[in-house]
Structure formats: C-alpha cells, structure tokens
Design an enzyme around this catalytic site. Sequence first.
Site, PDB file in Angstrom:
ATOM      1  N   ASP A 219      54.517  38.114  73.706  1.00 11.50           N
ATOM      2  CA  ASP A 219      55.922  38.491  73.741  1.00 11.50           C
ATOM      3  C   ASP A 219      56.775  37.343  74.298  1.00 11.50           C
ATOM      4  O   ASP A 219      56.264  36.265  74.574  1.00 11.50           O
ATOM      5  CB  ASP A 219      56.057  39.786  74.558  1.00 11.50           C
ATOM      6  CG  ASP A 219      55.702  39.582  76.037  1.00 11.50           C
ATOM      7  OD1 ASP A 219      55.719  38.443  76.542  1.00 11.50           O
ATOM      8  OD2 ASP A 219      55.412  40.599  76.703  1.00 11.50           O
TER       9      ASP A 219
ATOM     10  N   TRP B  39      31.960  56.904  61.403  1.00  7.36           N
ATOM     11  CA  TRP B  39      32.132  58.346  61.609  1.00  7.36           C
ATOM     12  C   TRP B  39      32.223  59.132  60.314  1.00  7.36           C
ATOM     13  O   TRP B  39      31.608  60.180  60.153  1.00  7.36           O
ATOM     14  CB  TRP B  39      33.389  58.618  62.446  1.00  7.36           C
ATOM     15  CG  TRP B  39      33.298  58.065  63.826  1.00  7.36           C
ATOM     16  CD1 TRP B  39      34.050  57.037  64.338  1.00  7.36           C
ATOM     17  CD2 TRP B  39      32.402  58.469  64.875  1.00  7.36           C
ATOM     18  NE1 TRP B  39      33.672  56.781  65.632  1.00  7.36           N
ATOM     19  CE2 TRP B  39      32.669  57.637  65.997  1.00  7.36           C
ATOM     20  CE3 TRP B  39      31.412  59.427  64.991  1.00  7.36           C
ATOM     21  CZ2 TRP B  39      31.984  57.756  67.198  1.00  7.36           C
ATOM     22  CZ3 TRP B  39      30.722  59.543  66.190  1.00  7.36           C
ATOM     23  CH2 TRP B  39      31.017  58.711  67.275  1.00  7.36           C
TER      24      TRP B  39
ATOM     25  N   PRO C  19      39.405  61.495  67.811  1.00  7.76           N
ATOM     26  CA  PRO C  19      40.803  61.332  68.211  1.00  7.76           C
ATOM     27  C   PRO C  19      40.945  61.220  69.733  1.00  7.76           C
ATOM     28  O   PRO C  19      40.153  61.780  70.484  1.00  7.76           O
ATOM     29  CB  PRO C  19      41.476  62.608  67.709  1.00  7.76           C
ATOM     30  CG  PRO C  19      40.570  63.149  66.663  1.00  7.76           C
ATOM     31  CD  PRO C  19      39.189  62.710  67.025  1.00  7.76           C
TER      32      PRO C  19
ATOM     33  N   LYS D  22      32.102  68.164  74.333  1.00  7.64           N
ATOM     34  CA  LYS D  22      32.773  67.732  73.106  1.00  7.64           C
ATOM     35  C   LYS D  22      33.616  66.471  73.340  1.00  7.64           C
ATOM     36  O   LYS D  22      34.219  65.945  72.410  1.00  7.64           O
ATOM     37  CB  LYS D  22      33.698  68.855  72.615  1.00  7.64           C
ATOM     38  CG  LYS D  22      32.979  70.169  72.361  1.00  7.64           C
ATOM     39  CD  LYS D  22      33.940  71.307  72.107  1.00  7.64           C
ATOM     40  CE  LYS D  22      33.145  72.596  71.857  1.00  7.64           C
ATOM     41  NZ  LYS D  22      34.012  73.767  71.676  1.00  7.64           N
TER      42      LYS D  22
END
Lengths: 137, 137, 137, 137
Positions: free
Chosen positions: B17, B47, B60, B90
């Site tokens: 930047d 996946w 996700p 999970k």
Amino acid sequence: MSKTIIHRVAVTFGDCDPAGIVFFPNFSRWMDAASHNYFMQCGLPPWHSMAELPGCIGCPLLEIHTRFVTSATYGEHLDIETQVEEWRGKVFVQRHRVMRGDTLICEGRETRALCVKQESGRLKAIPVPQFILDACA
Amino acid sequence: MSKTIIHRVAVTFGDCDPAGIVFFPNFSRWMDAASHNYFMQCGLPPWHSMAELPGCIGCPLLEIHTRFVTSATYGEHLDIETQVEEWRGKVFVQRHRVMRGDTLICEGRETRALCVKQESGRLKAIPVPQFILDACA
Amino acid sequence: MSKTIIHRVAVTFGDCDPAGIVFFPNFSRWMDAASHNYFMQCGLPPWHSMAELPGCIGCPLLEIHTRFVTSATYGEHLDIETQVEEWRGKVFVQRHRVMRGDTLICEGRETRALCVKQESGRLKAIPVPQFILDACA
Amino acid sequence: MSKTIIHRVAVTFGDCDPAGIVFFPNFSRWMDAASHNYFMQCGLPPWHSMAELPGCIGCPLLEIHTRFVTSATYGEHLDIETQVEEWRGKVFVQRHRVMRGDTLICEGRETRALCVKQESGRLKAIPVPQFILDACA
C-alpha cells in the site's frame, strides 16, 4: 459510545469466488475503507495532513477479528456500520457491522494504534488527542 | 498436534500500500491459500472431488483472528507455517504463522466448518471424518 | 531479442470468480510481478536502488494490451514467459505469455517508460541506459 | 452510438501502491464492474437470469486494451463513462473512460463475446439479439 457512520459498498462479480459468494478478504478491504471514511465523515482531515499531529501516518492495525454470519453475493449493496467501540490511550477498537438491509453478514473489530513517524524514521504510538475524541463523540 | 505445512509467498509491489508495506487483507488471502494447500500437502484430494464426501463444498469460514506483529514489504519471501490447532467435531481451527526467516510478521487463526451441499441446496456442517484426521496427524 | 525469463504463479481459489476461472485483472497483477522479476533475474538491482540512476522510480505503464485465449483455474500452475520485445528510447515494450504447460492462456504487452523524479517532484522519462540494455540482451 | 452510462468509484487507500497511486489492475476491475453495471442501467436483467437467453453465462473477454494518461489516488472519486463502441455480430467492444472531473485518467476498451453454455458443457458465442441492441441504443 461514538458516532455511527455508514459506508455503502456495491458487491461486484469480481469480489466473489467460485462458490459465488464474496471472497472474505474483501470484507477486510471494505472495513479498512470504512475505517478511513469514518474519521473523514466525523469532520477530521486525512491522517497525513492533520496540522495538529505533525508526522502522523495514520493508525496501523494491531489486530483484526471477524465473525462471518451469512454470505453475500454480487449485485447486492452492503452497508457497513462503523463505530469506535473503545478508546484505550494510544489504541482504539473500531467495530464494523456489515449489513444487507436488516441481515447481519459479518461483524469485525479492528484494533489500531495512532502513530507518528519520528525523526529517526521509526514509528511511535501516541495518545489519541482530545480533538479526535470530540469529533467522534 | 497436527502436521505443520509451509507455504511460501513472494511479496510483490502490487501487494503493498502507499505506506510501502503489505496491505493487510493480502495476509488473509495468503492464509486462505495456505489452508487449501495444507490439506493437499497432507495427501488429500481437493474438497469438491473427495469421493468419500459426496457434495462436499469445502470449509467455509466462521471466524478469523489475526494479530499483526511487524510489517513486510515487496521483494521479500514469506513462509506461512500452517497447522490444525484444534479439531472440534464439525469445526476446526487452523493456525497460520507468517514468517520472514525467524521473524514473526503476523499470526492468524481461522475457524472453519466442513460442509456438504444437501439435496435442498442448503449447506450442512458434518463431523470431520477420521480419514481426514489421520491424514493431518 | 532480449532474454526470456519465466515467472511461475500458483492459481488460488481466491483468484477465481463465480465462473470458476481466473478473474482477468489478476493476469495484469501477475504480469506486473513478472515485469519486476524480469529485471531482477537479469541481474539488475531494484529500480529505486539503482546507484547509476539516482531518483529512479521505476517504469510506469503507458499502455497495456492483453488477448485472452483460454481460461485457467485454481490448483493450476502458470508460467509467465517475459521478454522485452522492443526498446524505443525512453520507452520499452514487455511481452508476457502466460502458459499452462504448452497451452497459451493469454498474452499481454505492457508499454512502459523509465522515469526519474526531478527536484521539482515531477516525473521525467529518460533514455534507457546501455547497462540495462546489456543486462537484458 | 450507444447510450453512455456513468459508474462512480471511490478510490481507497488499499487500491493504491507504494508509489501512492492506483495500482493499475484495479482499473480493469472497475471497468469490469462498469461493464456489468452498463447493461443493468440499460434496463436488462443480469446475464444469467435472462429468460430470452437460456444458458447465458455473460460476456467473456477476448481482449482488453488500456491507455494510461495520468494517475489517481485515494480520497478521489472517479467516474467511469461506458459505451458500446461497436456491435460486431457475436462480439462487441465496450469503451470505458475513467474521469476525475474533466481530467481523463485512463481509457480502456474491452472486446467481449456473448456466450451460452451448451448441453455438452462447452461455451458457444451467439449473435447479440436485437432486444439487447435496442436496450442500449
């Protein structure tokens, strides 16, 4: 609690990934833009041109934390609601809530330090001055 | 503790930047690439082509947290050291340490859920199966 | 004709768009990295630290032109073959061929001007000196 | 000549590079957004939901050409003026002029083909139908 400022973003095709949803680093990019926008909308000049803070280079990040609630996609408009949640001497925490209408998409917190460049070239964190606190109140 | 896999990144001019340092959302981008790379290097297929997990769409993000220690700039090579820090049914937590030689640049944690797409089209989190735990051990 | 230098890129999930293919501005980003890499691999120091060219700020773009032949996706490795196609006084044209094995993905040309910052702060294009031509020959 | 549609962009800190100016691939990103926006503003539905064009996946790029005139930086607002410069059967050329007030920052042309996905999964370019020509006239 500080003022709340809203920064609107239009999600584009190129902001989305092969799953068809916003690729998450873009949320960080938009929150950074919302952070800059926040202080401008509070009536403050850009960091590097603050006469009262010679050598100010802005507010580098110390930490980010984002919680993702649901996804967003292109064609949508998002409103980023930004506040300063906490002033802590040289450091402050900005909170960004990314909303699509009434739906929370994700919520992020950025911890930043107000810094000036010293003559040596090194950065130094300084206490956030009263006029900045006042502008955001 | 899981295996550690290293993912190397070359920092380019365009990753930086106007302060001359890496714009921070790029670290999230690289950590995401390191997350994908991790499971491949552990010998797992991508996946979406895991025969044992029909309908798997990947993992996700639920949450990210990054602590920035010092800056990096273009021309440098960074090594991202990735581990799975915690398996939680999970959900799992990946830790990424972005190093320039022995110097820690930043450290990030990603909380992810393993998901499959159901017939209804909705995503559903499923327990991480043993063969994945084994591949990463 | 100049040397040819190859710059390898690993395509990540986040480089791809909802069509599942590389979002095209990323090719421009990679060609820019390949341009920087080219001169380094030819043995030249970074532009801003060239002792023989005080005030050199690099080679701003005047023009880009890219022709897209076929798409690429994540998990693939691309090799960018870079040459200087033409030296034209203060200006030069770099050609980048983005290859996946023997398959041409896209081909780009960048027209750049070698620039120094003058005392006034303004940029000025200067003729590319002989030692740069020699390094790339 | 077609309609002209204007798409406004706010340049952020993160869009700029270590030279303090917009990193050029961002212009391609904004022109792509302006291209999508163009057809929406002409009253057409998004490509993938055009009832009259089943299987339409949009308009992949064949070619881009951009000429850079002067630089832009953060804090500025840019207006992208977009037109269809030429309809050529299955192919069309969009022209984008990126303006800061009356100053031309850069000018780009995108050559695109209107495509549908066939049953075989392959893409096929099709002639741009009259109702699209009419909407843009």
